[in-house]
Design a protein around this motif. Structure first.
Motif, mmCIF file in Angstrom:
data_model
loop_
_atom_site.group_PDB
_atom_site.id
_atom_site.type_symbol
_atom_site.label_atom_id
_atom_site.label_comp_id
_atom_site.label_asym_id
_atom_site.label_seq_id
_atom_site.Cartn_x
_atom_site.Cartn_y
_atom_site.Cartn_z
ATOM 1 N N LEU A 1 6.626 -4.033 15.359
ATOM 2 C CA LEU A 1 6.478 -4.544 13.997
ATOM 3 C C LEU A 1 5.517 -3.677 13.190
ATOM 4 N N GLN A 2 4.409 -3.273 13.800
ATOM 5 C CA GLN A 2 3.440 -2.450 13.080
ATOM 6 C C GLN A 2 4.014 -1.074 12.753
ATOM 7 N N TYR A 3 4.724 -0.471 13.701
ATOM 8 C CA TYR A 3 5.252 0.868 13.444
ATOM 9 C C TYR A 3 6.448 0.839 12.494
ATOM 10 N N ASN A 4 7.211 -0.244 12.502
ATOM 11 C CA ASN A 4 8.318 -0.336 11.546
ATOM 12 C C ASN A 4 7.830 -0.560 10.127
ATOM 13 N N LEU A 5 6.773 -1.353 9.969
ATOM 14 C CA LEU A 5 6.234 -1.638 8.640
ATOM 15 C C LEU A 5 5.179 -0.633 8.212
ATOM 16 N N ASN A 6 4.430 -0.088 9.190
ATOM 17 C CA ASN A 6 3.396 0.919 8.926
ATOM 18 C C ASN A 6 2.445 0.470 7.810
ATOM 19 N N PRO A 7 1.651 -0.582 8.036
ATOM 20 C CA PRO A 7 0.849 -1.154 6.948
ATOM 21 C C PRO A 7 -0.440 -0.402 6.642
ATOM 22 N N LEU A 8 -0.897 0.443 7.546
ATOM 23 C CA LEU A 8 -2.191 1.102 7.352
ATOM 24 C C LEU A 8 -1.987 2.596 7.166
ATOM 25 N N PRO A 9 -2.798 3.210 6.278
ATOM 26 C CA PRO A 9 -3.789 2.622 5.361
ATOM 27 C C PRO A 9 -3.142 1.702 4.323
ATOM 28 N N LEU A 10 -3.955 0.854 3.731
ATOM 29 C CA LEU A 10 -3.442 -0.207 2.872
ATOM 30 C C LEU A 10 -2.746 0.317 1.624
#
Length: 477
Positions: free
Chosen positions: A239-248
């Motif tokens: 989920l984190q790598y698909n969305l890539n939220p950081l940096p904001l």
């Protein structure tokens, strides 16, 4: 193994005691009946037979492989296909029959049943590995073009079907590993600018949803905490790598709610998780693990957002421009976010509905967790969509990190839980050291901080261990 060595040594000593007259023949017979001396030789013969079968089977497989390699180029595609499928099916069927035989036989000893089940499970794992080699060779034989991601994903789904069919823990773990390897190979394709879609790219796009919906039920079927933890880790990372939220500020001009969903969804889903949501489940097997995973997610999110660079815009490129709304929006797993968010809301409603009204402590804990989630959702969204609050955001998440560390320390003291206490202490020390290293401080001040942190950690540890040792003594008095 240790028990077998003990029984074997005891038999030798008992015979020596009988010969020396220390015990009578009747006492020796009682020891023999109690510890079943007569089954030692049978167990040794059985172990020897299993070793012989294993070594012979290995040599047989090696001989077959050499024979196939020597004649591979001369055989037609049909012969190669029949040979590969026969090898896979024969190994799988033999493993299944060997694994299932002890459950059908009640006369066999427990050790014999366990040995046969282990041998059968090993053959089933071998058949799962042969499946991957068969898929690769079949692609070469029939000139089927495909990437490494497609190979591992197809292999993983095949092993997953085997795991569901047989309810085997080892096959479930292997399926998760294979699907994750396929995911990481296909991650670059997920972010590529090409618009052509294939089944592997769709799987990579929806890996968070697949990891949660396919492997959590498998964990119940296999009653495996390992599968549940691996499924939760696979869901969170994908989920984190698909969305890539950081940096904001990466997606600040495109979709400002990406970071809020990506960072808040895993802890919200883990903390509200309840085994009783599943039909025919009347025990809580994975809920404590899920809540510990939620605390880990909170710690990671608070720690990452306590750094200044996470709130600043950095150059970013994965083959597409972040300012292209349509490309970014299409690449996001919207279906995954919708289904998983709905599941999280359902779980929280179930949590509030089944909370006992007199449990004030549980209500306080849920309130604190809700506040944590609110800050994770609101602060990044405000920073991206409304106005830059860099300094305030850094301050908020540093305070949240301190609060979490303090709460873990207090929970460890109240429950005499070393894990919570040491996690809280290490989280607090890590925050202090990170802030000192992040900002421009001289070496003398850094050395002083390291000395104080080290001495404080040692003192706190000694005090906590002494406190734990004093509690049993006080209870005895």
């Amino acid at each position: 193994m240790i028990l077998d060595n003990f029984v074997r040594k005891l038999r030798q000593e008992a015979q020596l005691w009988r010969d020396e007259g220390l015990i009578s023949s009747s006492q020796h017979q009682q020891l023999a009946d109690r510890y079943q001396f007569n089954k030692i030789e049978a167990a040794a013969k059985e172990s020897s037979g299993l070793i012989t079968i294993a070594v012979g089977g290995l040599l047989l497989i090696l001989g077959v492989i050499i024979f196939v390699a020597a004649n591979w180029q001369t055989w037609s595609r049909e012969v190669k296909f029949i040979l590969l499928m026969s090898f896979f099916l024969s190994t799988a069927i033999t493993g299944f029959l060997t694994w299932r035989e002890p459950t059908l036989s009640n006369a066999a000893s427990k050790k014999q049943q366990r040995s046969k089940r282990l041998l059968g499970e090993a053959l089933l794992i071998l058949s799962a590995l042969i499946l991957g080699a068969t898929l690769m060779l079949m692609a070469q034989i029939f000139n089927i073009s495909g990437s490494a991601s497609q190979l591992f994903l197809a292999w993983g789904f095949g092993v997953l079907v085997m795991a569901y069919s047989l309810s085997l823990n080892s096959l479930g773990i292997l399926a998760i590993i294979l699907l994750q390897i396929g995911y990481w190979f296909g991650l670059r394709e997920f972010w590529s600018a090409s618009n052509d879609l294939n089944w592997a790219r769709l799987v990579v796009r929806h890996t968070p949803l697949i990891s949660w919906l396919l492997f959590v039920p498998l964990a119940y079927i296999c009653r495996s905490r390992v599968i549940f933890v691996l499924a939760a880790i696979a869901f969170t990372l994908s989920l984190q790598y698909n969305l890539n939220p950081l940096p904001l500020l990466t997606f600040s001009d495109v979709i400002p709610w990406v970071a809020s969903f990506a960072l808040a969804l895993p802890p919200a889903l883990f903390w509200s998780y309840d085994d009783l949501l599943f039909p025919n489940i009347n025990y809580r097997l994975f809920q404590p693990i899920a809540r510990n995973l939620a605390l880990v997610c909170f710690a990671v999110v608070f720690y990452l957002l306590s750094f200044r660079w996470q709130w600043q815009a950095l150059s970013y490129s994965y083959g597409n421009s972040p300012n292209n709304f349509s490309t970014v929006f299409q690449s996001l797993p919207i279906i995954d976010l919708g289904i998983l968010s709905g599941l999280a809301v359902l779980q929280w409603l179930f949590l509030f509905r089944h909370r006992h009204p007199n449990q004030k402590e549980a209500f306080f804990t849920v309130t604190v967790i809700s506040i944590f989630l609110s800050f994770i959702v609101i602060v990044p969204f405000w920073h991206q969509a409304i106005g830059r609050i860099t300094e305030l955001g850094i301050f908020v998440f540093n305070v949240l990190l301190i609060t979490l560390a303090w709460g873990l320390i207090q929970e460890g003291l109240k429950l005499s839980n070393r894990l919570y206490f040491w996690c809280g202490m290490l989280l607090f020390i890590l925050q202090i050291i990170s802030r000192v290293l992040e900002y421009d401080t001289d070496l003398l001040f850094r050395s002083l901080v390291f000395v104080l942190c080290g001495s404080g950690l040692i003192s706190a540890g000694l005090w906590f261990e002494r406190r734990l040792n004093e509690r049993p003594a006080a209870k005895k008095q």
